[in-house]
Design an enzyme around this catalytic site. Structure first.
Site, PDB file in Angstrom:
ATOM      1  N   GLU A  42      -1.631   8.140  -3.838  1.00  0.00           N
ATOM      2  CA  GLU A  42      -0.896   7.904  -5.078  1.00  0.00           C
ATOM      3  C   GLU A  42       0.456   8.591  -5.117  1.00  0.00           C
ATOM      4  OE1 GLU A  42      -3.669   9.418  -7.933  1.00  0.00           O
ATOM      5  OE2 GLU A  42      -4.752   7.515  -8.098  1.00  0.00           O
ATOM      6  N   GLU A  71     -18.688   6.385  -4.818  1.00  0.00           N
ATOM      7  CA  GLU A  71     -17.467   7.183  -4.886  1.00  0.00           C
ATOM      8  C   GLU A  71     -17.460   8.061  -6.135  1.00  0.00           C
ATOM      9  OE1 GLU A  71     -13.547   5.600  -6.268  1.00  0.00           O
ATOM     10  OE2 GLU A  71     -13.064   5.726  -4.143  1.00  0.00           O
ATOM     11  N   TRP A  86       0.854  -1.198   0.000  1.00  0.00           N
ATOM     12  CA  TRP A  86       0.000   0.000   0.000  1.00  0.00           C
ATOM     13  C   TRP A  86       0.883   1.239   0.000  1.00  0.00           C
ATOM     14  CZ3 TRP A  86      -4.652  -1.021  -1.365  1.00  0.00           C
ATOM     15  CH2 TRP A  86      -5.618  -0.009  -1.356  1.00  0.00           C
TER      16      TRP A  86
END
Ligand SMILES: *[C@@H]1O[C@H](CO)[C@@H](O)[C@H](O)[C@H]1NC(C)=O
Ligand SMILES: *[C@@H]1O[C@H](CO)[C@@H](O)[C@H](O)[C@H]1NC(C)=O
Ligand SMILES: *[C@@H]1O[C@H](CO)[C@@H](O)[C@H](O)[C@H]1NC(C)=O
Ligand SMILES: *[C@@H]1O[C@H](CO)[C@@H](O)[C@H](O)[C@H]1NC(C)=O
Ligand SMILES: *[C@@H]1O[C@H](CO)[C@@H](O)[C@H](O)[C@H]1NC(C)=O
Ligand SMILES: *[C@@H]1O[C@H](CO)[C@@H](O)[C@H](O)[C@H]1NC(C)=O
Ligand SMILES: *[C@@H]1O[C@H](CO)[C@@H](O)[C@H](O)[C@H]1NC(C)=O
Ligand SMILES: *[C@@H]1O[C@H](CO)[C@@H](O)[C@H](O)[C@H]1NC(C)=O
Ligand SMILES: *[C@@H]1O[C@H](CO)[C@@H](O)[C@H](O)[C@H]1NC(C)=O
Ligand SMILES: *[C@@H]1O[C@H](CO)[C@@H](O)[C@H](O)[C@H]1NC(C)=O
Ligand SMILES: *[C@@H]1O[C@H](CO)[C@@H](O)[C@H](O)[C@H]1NC(C)=O
Ligand SMILES: *[C@@H]1O[C@H](CO)[C@@H](O)[C@H](O)[C@H]1NC(C)=O
Length: 622
Positions: A208, A432, A148
């Site tokens: 990100e 979302e 992650w």
């Protein structure tokens, strides 16, 4: 646990909740909002464990599940950020009078007290708090050990603020001692983390980009400044809160793009082929919003000229994408907004929570202008206002002239809400994203953060504001000039402790020792170096690209000394196998190092041993 016991008997219930009805996309805005509000609140609560929760069986009490979706995408996890933002909303709802939320807020405190102590791939609570930067966990309060974007340093800041927002409630009940005993230790762990690590990079709120994110730094500054004010009220001290002035200096001096006239989302990034135009600063401004603050307060408030310019830049960037879902909007109308124009995640769709944030920021700004009685149109905010008031000129507006302009701002804000309304399914559920071609809901369904974003937007539109947090205070406005900005860090080592009174277990952690992974590795601009090893906090497994999660820093890299390094605390006395990995640009492929028969071995010092340094040299590829 007795936390908010006698709470709020005195506070009148704000409004009774209507039962959810099917709604029409053609309803007037007032009707739509009145119908959606109870649906959104029920939706957020249905994603929280312990509340007869219909959507998230198995989640522990007080655990916020990001979305009930388990496939395409699997969001059945709890994120520290989403949870804190959701409970910030719920605590506001409590303050506005919804006393039924008391129990779940207590559950949240217990769950977070336990989570703080969970050993995870980012680290642990003790001795250096690095485990607090772990972004997400399984919903039964166990660590997620897959790959992650780690760490994410906004989580502890947001969580500290969430609990600090409860302070006025307990103070009003003369329960200051309870606040100090139960909540303050929980808050102080997170503030220690913020003070210690604010000046190190981490992943942004979209998970990100590794760098320094405007949203993260803003949230960190608010947490430290609010902590300093609260510590004073509690007659205690907050060592890490002294970092607030440097965090603010950093925020003010580095994120404004002078030629483009907007606040960029991420700096200190290795390689980024992005404009930096992003919803990140908009979300930051609604988070640091303080109804009492002026537009030139040190924090970037919603009515700040640079923030308004950034709002315009963001909306224009989505107008330029000419999405089919926005095709009916005129050139100056509100539209559906996504995270950032270069986004490709689920085709980079429209995000209701970003679109609501665009509305919420403007409702906040209008309230601030009205409170100050003056609207100052300067060279930075001019282009924002020109879209809404074609004949506007530089200068100060007051009275009815100002009111006319602000009416147009409010109408513009309403347009963002209508844009979402036009695509919501009739049951009012908020995903979302919307597909930007078809307008259909996509990615995670019933996203908790989407529901929360609707509620905070609707409250601000109705002029329901949380109590001022102190953005007007001296401590939140320390006035350093950019030449006074310094790298800095609070030494929290040894100061982290389980928040026992809030429900943290009395953990006995294994003895840890500090290892400095230091390697000479000649790289080109844009390349990254990682270390991976066969213990959990180094990814857990060698030669597996999915396990490459611990980046090294190039902060001391020079052509004479191509040094990369990272400091990790590992369990004393064990033997660790590890290797270095090269990455060609963020998101690029991983190349494992040459030689060493695939791995190196490190025998860690016994308990009490000092810091160990690896002093390696690595080469990659041919
Ligand atoms: C808190 O204490 C003050 C001063 O003693 C008192 O006036 C007030 O009623 C108390 N509030 C509550 C909620 O007990
Ligand atoms: C640390 O702070 C200094 C001074 O504000 C700044 O120049 C530098 O970019 C910061 N680095 C990070 C990673 O925050
Ligand atoms: C803090 O100390 C001051 C002065 O000693 C006292 O008046 C006040 O009640 C104290 N507040 C708390 C929360 O203990
Ligand atoms: C906010 O402003 C109001 C009205 O100007 C004032 O009464 C109040 O004390 C202020 N609150 C804070 C926390 O600054
Ligand atoms: C969005 O809709 C278009 C047109 O139907 C489709 O091609 C595309 O795959 C959809 N994208 C997502 C993420 O669902
Ligand atoms: C508000 O918008 C309308 C429509 O664009 C415009 O005609 C009007 O001049 C604006 N009002 C002000 C005060 O700028
Ligand atoms: C900060 O410094 C600037 C420039 O010296 C000054 O204009 C401003 O009023 C100061 N702000 C505060 C809150 O002291
Ligand atoms: C930080 O504090 C710990 C505990 O007091 C101490 O052992 C360590 O040397 C300090 N580190 C630095 C860099 O000052
Ligand atoms: C925690 O556990 C240790 C070891 O069992 C014990 O010595 C210590 O007193 C405990 N601390 C608390 C606060 O209960
Ligand atoms: C990096 O450079 C700073 C400043 O020169 C120094 O204090 C620090 O010890 C260096 N860190 C490493 C790991 O080399
Ligand atoms: C890394 O490079 C520096 C500068 O060339 C050198 O002094 C140092 O010995 C190198 N480290 C190793 C382990 O070779
Ligand atoms: C990691 O690798 C080392 C060296 O091969 C080995 O001694 C150690 O037992 C391994 N640790 C784990 C947890 O597998």
């Amino acid at each position: 646990m007795i936390l908010l016991q006698s709470i709020l008997a005195a506070i009148p219930l704000h409004a009774t909740l209507a039962s959810p009805n099917l709604q029409s996309r053609q309803d007037g805005l007032e009707t739509f909002i009145a119908r959606e509000q109870p649906i959104a609140l029920a939706g957020a609560l249905a994603n929280i464990g312990g509340l007869n929760s219909s959507w998230v069986q198995g989640a522990s009490p007080g655990i916020v599940v990001a979305s009930p979706s388990t496939v395409n995408p699997d969001y059945f996890f709890t994120w520290t950020r989403d949870s804190a933002l959701t409970y910030t909303m719920l605590i506001d709802e409590l303050i506005f009078g919804n006393t039924s939320l008391r129990k779940t807020i207590e559950d949240y405190a217990t769950a977070q007290a336990i989570l703080q102590t969970i050993d995870n791939p980012s680290g642990s609570l003790w001795p250096v708090g690095d485990g607090l930067g772990e972004p997400k966990f399984y919903t039964n309060i166990t660590p997620f050990d897959g790959p992650w974007g780690r760490p994410q340093r906004d989580g502890p800041a947001l969580r500290a603020t969430t609990f600090m927002n409860l302070a006025p409630v307990l103070f009003n009940l003369n329960e200051t001692d309870i606040f100090l005993k139960i909540y303050w230790p929980l808050i102080l762990n997170d503030l220690n983390y913020v003070g210690q690590y604010w000046n190190q990079t981490g992943f942004d709120l979209w998970e990100e980009v590794r760098g320094s994110s405007f949203f993260t730094i803003s949230a960190q500054h608010r947490a430290l400044a609010q902590g300093a004010i609260l510590a004073q009220k509690l007659n205690t001290t907050c060592g890490p809160c002294k970092q607030a002035s440097q965090v603010l200096c950093f925020l003010q001096s580095n994120f404004w793009n002078e030629s483009g006239k907007y606040l960029v989302a991420d700096i200190n990034v290795n390689e980024l082929s992005r404009s930096g135009i992003n919803s990140d600063p908009i979300l930051a401004s609604i988070h640091v919003f303080d109804a009492n603050a002026t537009c030139d307060a040190g924090t970037f408030q919603p009515c700040n000229s640079k923030m308004l310019a950034t709002h315009k830049k963001l909306v224009d960037s989505f107008r330029n994408l000419s999405w089919p879902v926005n095709k009916n909007a005129g050139p100056r109308d509100a539209i559906l907004i996504g995270r950032y124009p270069e986004d490709t995640y689920y085709d980079g769709g429209a995000w209701p929570l970003c679109t609501f944030a665009c509305a919420e920021m403007l409702y906040d700004a209008v309230a601030q202008f009205k409170r100050s009685g003056t609207l100052n149109v300067d060279s930075i905010s001019l282009s924002f206002f020109q879209d809404l008031s074609p004949n506007i000129k530089l200068g100060e507006y007051k009275g009815t002239q100002m009111d006319g302009i602000l009416t147009n701002v409010t109408n513009y804000a309403d347009g963002f809400v209508r844009a979402v309304q036009a695509h919501l399914p009739t049951n009012g559920s908020i995903s979302e994203q919307f597909n930007h071609t078809t307008g259909m809901s996509t990615s995670a369904s019933k996203l908790t953060w989407s529901f929360a974003s609707f509620i905070t937007m609707a409250r601000r539109r109705a002029s329901h504001f949380p109590p001022p947090w102190g953005a007007t205070s001296k401590v939140a406005n320390t006035n350093l000039t950019s030449s006074q900005c310094r790298p800095s860090s609070y030494n929290g080592t040894g100061k982290y402790a389980p928040a026992a009174a809030a429900g943290a277990p009395n953990i006995t952690l294994p003895c840890m020792v500090e290892v400095l992974f230091e390697v000479n590795a000649t790289t080109q601009f844009g390349q990254n170096i990682y270390v991976v090893g066969n213990v959990t906090r180094l990814g857990g497994k060698l030669n597996d690209p999915k396990r490459v999660t611990v980046p090294l820093s190039a902060a001391n890299y020079t052509s004479q000394r191509p040094e990369w390094y990272v400091d990790k605390w590992l369990v004393a006395g064990q033997t660790v196998a590890y290797q270095y990995v090269l990455q060609n640009g963020d998101g690029g492929e991983f190349v494992f190092e040459n030689g060493h028969d695939g791995s190196r071995t490190l025998v860690l010092p016994k308990c009490g041993g000092g810091r160990m340094t690896t002093n390696d040299v690595a080469t990659f590829g041919s």
